[in-house]
Design a protein around this motif. Structure first.
Motif, PDB file in Angstrom:
ATOM      1  N   LYS A  76      40.374  52.496  30.715  1.00 16.69           N
ATOM      2  CA  LYS A  76      40.609  52.737  32.151  1.00 16.69           C
ATOM      3  C   LYS A  76      39.843  51.717  32.985  1.00 16.69           C
ATOM      4  O   LYS A  76      40.301  51.282  34.013  1.00 16.69           O
ATOM      5  CB  LYS A  76      40.161  54.151  32.524  1.00 16.69           C
ATOM      6  N   LEU A  77      38.652  51.344  32.503  1.00 20.43           N
ATOM      7  CA  LEU A  77      37.820  50.379  33.238  1.00 20.43           C
ATOM      8  C   LEU A  77      37.327  49.292  32.288  1.00 20.43           C
ATOM      9  O   LEU A  77      36.763  49.586  31.234  1.00 20.43           O
ATOM     10  CB  LEU A  77      36.611  51.095  33.871  1.00 20.43           C
ATOM     11  N   SER A 100      44.192  46.511  30.459  1.00 22.93           N
ATOM     12  CA  SER A 100      43.253  47.532  30.935  1.00 22.93           C
ATOM     13  C   SER A 100      43.664  47.980  32.339  1.00 22.93           C
ATOM     14  O   SER A 100      44.182  47.188  33.122  1.00 22.93           O
ATOM     15  CB  SER A 100      41.829  46.971  30.986  1.00 22.93           C
ATOM     16  N   GLU A 101      43.399  49.254  32.684  1.00 21.15           N
ATOM     17  CA  GLU A 101      43.900  49.776  33.961  1.00 21.15           C
ATOM     18  C   GLU A 101      43.219  49.136  35.164  1.00 21.15           C
ATOM     19  O   GLU A 101      43.864  48.655  36.076  1.00 21.15           O
ATOM     20  CB  GLU A 101      43.760  51.298  33.996  1.00 21.15           C
ATOM     21  N   THR A 102      41.895  49.155  35.181  1.00 16.12           N
ATOM     22  CA  THR A 102      41.159  48.512  36.273  1.00 16.12           C
ATOM     23  C   THR A 102      40.229  47.476  35.663  1.00 16.12           C
ATOM     24  O   THR A 102      39.478  47.781  34.731  1.00 16.12           O
ATOM     25  CB  THR A 102      40.334  49.552  37.067  1.00 16.12           C
ATOM     26  N   ILE A 103      40.312  46.247  36.198  1.00 14.68           N
ATOM     27  CA  ILE A 103      39.490  45.162  35.659  1.00 14.68           C
ATOM     28  C   ILE A 103      38.539  44.652  36.731  1.00 14.68           C
ATOM     29  O   ILE A 103      38.954  44.383  37.865  1.00 14.68           O
ATOM     30  CB  ILE A 103      40.374  44.008  35.131  1.00 14.68           C
ATOM     31  N   ASP A 123      41.118  43.278  39.259  1.00 16.58           N
ATOM     32  CA  ASP A 123      41.355  44.057  40.471  1.00 16.58           C
ATOM     33  C   ASP A 123      40.232  43.795  41.470  1.00 16.58           C
ATOM     34  O   ASP A 123      40.461  43.692  42.665  1.00 16.58           O
ATOM     35  CB  ASP A 123      41.385  45.556  40.137  1.00 16.58           C
TER      36      ASP A 123
END
Lengths: 329, 266
Positions: A267-268, A287-290, A306
């Motif tokens: 997720k992170l 990955s969801e949030t980078i 992000d």
């Protein structure tokens, strides 16, 4: 036979997570294509593992039980698998890109003379042409290529672990358990495993991590990697690294994330002092949030991040750890 | 003992950059190198040659004429010689067709040099990353194959002792000769080229084999012999909501934590 197969790899009687991830993706493809979703299980006792496969969407499990399937052995496993493919003629075969999957799949494809696409990151179904759309990054993720196999069957693809999410169905779904004889009478045994030595070292814990903090060349030294570990501890994250950091010997090669290391999709993902070479991006960009922290404002890592923080990691990272600790206190 | 090592020339992936306007790779001017895992395979072959006098190491590469450089480099590091497989007809080959074509070259080497006892490959190539060609060639030749190998020793005249790396440990195997192994980085870095081999490599030119020499089934080579087709190529979706977080380190940290909190990540 209009079926989608997932090779349900087990090791030591435990299913590999990627098999369940592929079943979840397979449900999508089954819905689009109208094909049935089946798992193929080579083990000593298929009945014990089948419920887990049904729970992840298999409507059928082909169970091949034999003591010779206690551990992966390329000759026997591929022989049995290929015979079953020839007998049942599935449309699509999906295999997890584990070390063993990466042995079985190309061996089977060579025998079956069918197409095999490695390490797909997206799978879809063209309902008009009735083809599996196999999308994979080419050149380390800077170009995506969609591959099809129009003329040969089955359409085979491998997918690395942690690319798709596994999803357990509610309740206790039932399915059909089809027992298949292993059919290995007289099959040659050209290789035997004489020992297995488990890794004694650290548990890298990257596979299922919800958050990962990775350090790269910019971290500068093995000692300074403590900054990365501290931040990881504050975030409840696993510690990863770029190839530059593992090659320099600052951290174990088991922690290398990238094309030639592991793939993660937490997720992170926090990249500390990593420039974002193609090699590294291939292992983490889904990955969801980078978050990227780097002193070079033009570093390619910022293209996929992000949140980008340009500056000295030696100042920013301890500050982050301190504020996170204060926040929890 | 006879060892054949397959090597591939790849763009140096550490030096490939992206053109930010076209989102394409800047391949021009990027040096070609021997696939790093193939160097590990060559090193394993040379270790076996050191330990078993009389061993010969032959390298095979398929590619354009300039891939002869990769073979010359292998000779500079201690390989005895090599063969380049090259020809327009082989172009566009996927892993199936590549495996078939290289298997013909290895058969042809066996006609003059005798059959190989051991085939070595890098565990994957860093340009395509498929890890399929080694097991494919082994299958076309009907020899057993172990993947992701760290070491190999001669146990007796019929058997190799092989250590294979898996996700959670090391497996020890006994494998019948002849066999094929795909080799991991843990096999060791390629040794430095010595002066004598360097001199030999300078004047060495590997033979080039094409369809005339290999007599392949024309339906099994090149694009025609490839079951997979590239249907579409596209730029990966770019993240549009990228945010630069500015300020002093303390301000940057505070703002980032705020953003992560909004996403329930802290």
């Amino acid at each position: 036979m209009n079926e989608i197969w997932v090779f349900a790899e087990q090791r030591d009687g435990k299913l590999e997570s990627v098999a369940l991830e592929l079943l979840s993706k397979g449900r999508d493809l089954a819905a689009k294509s109208g094909y049935a979703l089946a798992a193929v299980l080579l083990s000593e006792n298929g009945e014990a593992l089948a419920p887990e496969l049904f729970a992840h969407g298999a409507s059928k499990v082909y169970a091949l039980d034999d003591p010779r399937f206690a551990y992966f052995q390329n000759d026997w496993w591929t022989d049995a698998f290929v015979s079953l493919v020839r007998d049942k003629a599935p449309e699509i075969v999906l295999v997890g890109a584990t070390t063993n999957g990466r042995s079985l799949a190309p061996t089977a494809a060579a025998i079956l003379h069918c197409g095999l696409t490695a390490d797909c990151t997206q799978l879809d179904f063209d309902t008009e042409k009735k083809l599996l759309l196999q999308t994979r990054p080419a050149f380390g993720g800077n170009i995506m290529a969609t591959i099809t196999c129009a003329d040969t069957r089955p359409q085979m693809a491998t997918v690395r672990p942690n690319v798709f999410k596994k999803e357990r169905l509610d309740g206790a779904p039932a399915g059909e358990l089809v027992r298949v004889p292993a059919g290995l009478d007289g099959a040659a045994c050209r290789m035997k495993r004489v020992a297995f030595v488990p890794d004694a070292g650290e548990d890298v814990n990257l596979a299922g991590a919800q958050a990962v903090v990775s350090g790269g060349r910019g971290v500068g030294s093995a000692e300074n990697f403590a900054l990365v570990r501290d931040l990881a501890a504050q975030l409840g994250a696993a510690v990863g690294a770029s190839r530059a950091a593992t090659d320099a010997g600052w951290v174990s090669p088991l922690r290398q994330i990238g094309q030639t290391g592991r793939t993660v999709c937490p997720k992170l993902y926090v990249a500390v002092g990593i420039s974002g070479a193609i090699q590294h991006l291939a292992g983490m960009q889904s990955s969801e949030t980078i978050v990227a922290i780097n002193k070079d404002p033009d570093a390619p890592i910022f293209d996929v991040a992000d949140f980008g923080l340009v500056g000295d990691l030696n100042e920013i990272v301890p500050e982050l750890s301190r504020q996170l600790a204060a926040r929890r206190a | 003992m006879k060892i054949v090592v397959c090597i591939k020339q790849v763009p140096d992936s550490d030096k490939v950059t992206i053109d930010r306007t076209t989102n394409r790779l800047n391949r021009a001017g990027v040096p070609a190198v021997v696939n790093p895992f193939d160097e590990n395979a060559l090193e394993l072959a040379l270790k076996l040659k050191d330990a078993n006098p009389g061993t010969t190491v032959t390298v095979v590469s398929m590619g354009p004429p300039q891939a002869a450089e990769a073979i010359k480099e292998a000779v500079a590091h201690g390989a005895d010689g090599g063969v380049l497989v090259s020809g327009r007809e082989f172009g566009g080959a996927d892993t199936w067709a590549t495996g078939y074509t290289l298997s013909l070259a290895i058969r042809k080497i066996a006609e003059t040099d005798g059959p190989a006892d051991l085939l070595l490959f890098g565990k994957q190539a860093t340009d395509g990353d498929t890890a399929q060609v080694g097991p494919g060639i082994a299958t076309h030749l009907g020899v057993p194959c172990l993947t992701c190998v760290q070491s190999c020793e001669v146990l007796d005249d019929k058997t190799f002792k092989v250590v294979r790396i898996v996700e959670d440990g090391r497996e020890e195997w006994e494998v019948q000769r002849p066999c094929a192994l795909t080799v991991a980085r843990e096999a060791g870095d390629l040794r430095i080229a010595n002066l004598r081999c360097k001199m030999k490599a300078k004047s060495y030119q590997p033979p080039t084999w094409g369809v005339a020499e290999l007599s392949p089934n024309p339906d099994f080579i090149g694009l025609k012999g490839s079951p997979t087709r590239v249907a579409k190529v596209f730029a990966p979706p770019v993240k549009t909501n990228r945010e630069r977080i500015e300020g002093t380190p303390a301000e940057q940290a505070a703002k980032l934590i705020e953003r992560l909190a909004e996403r329930h990540l802290v």
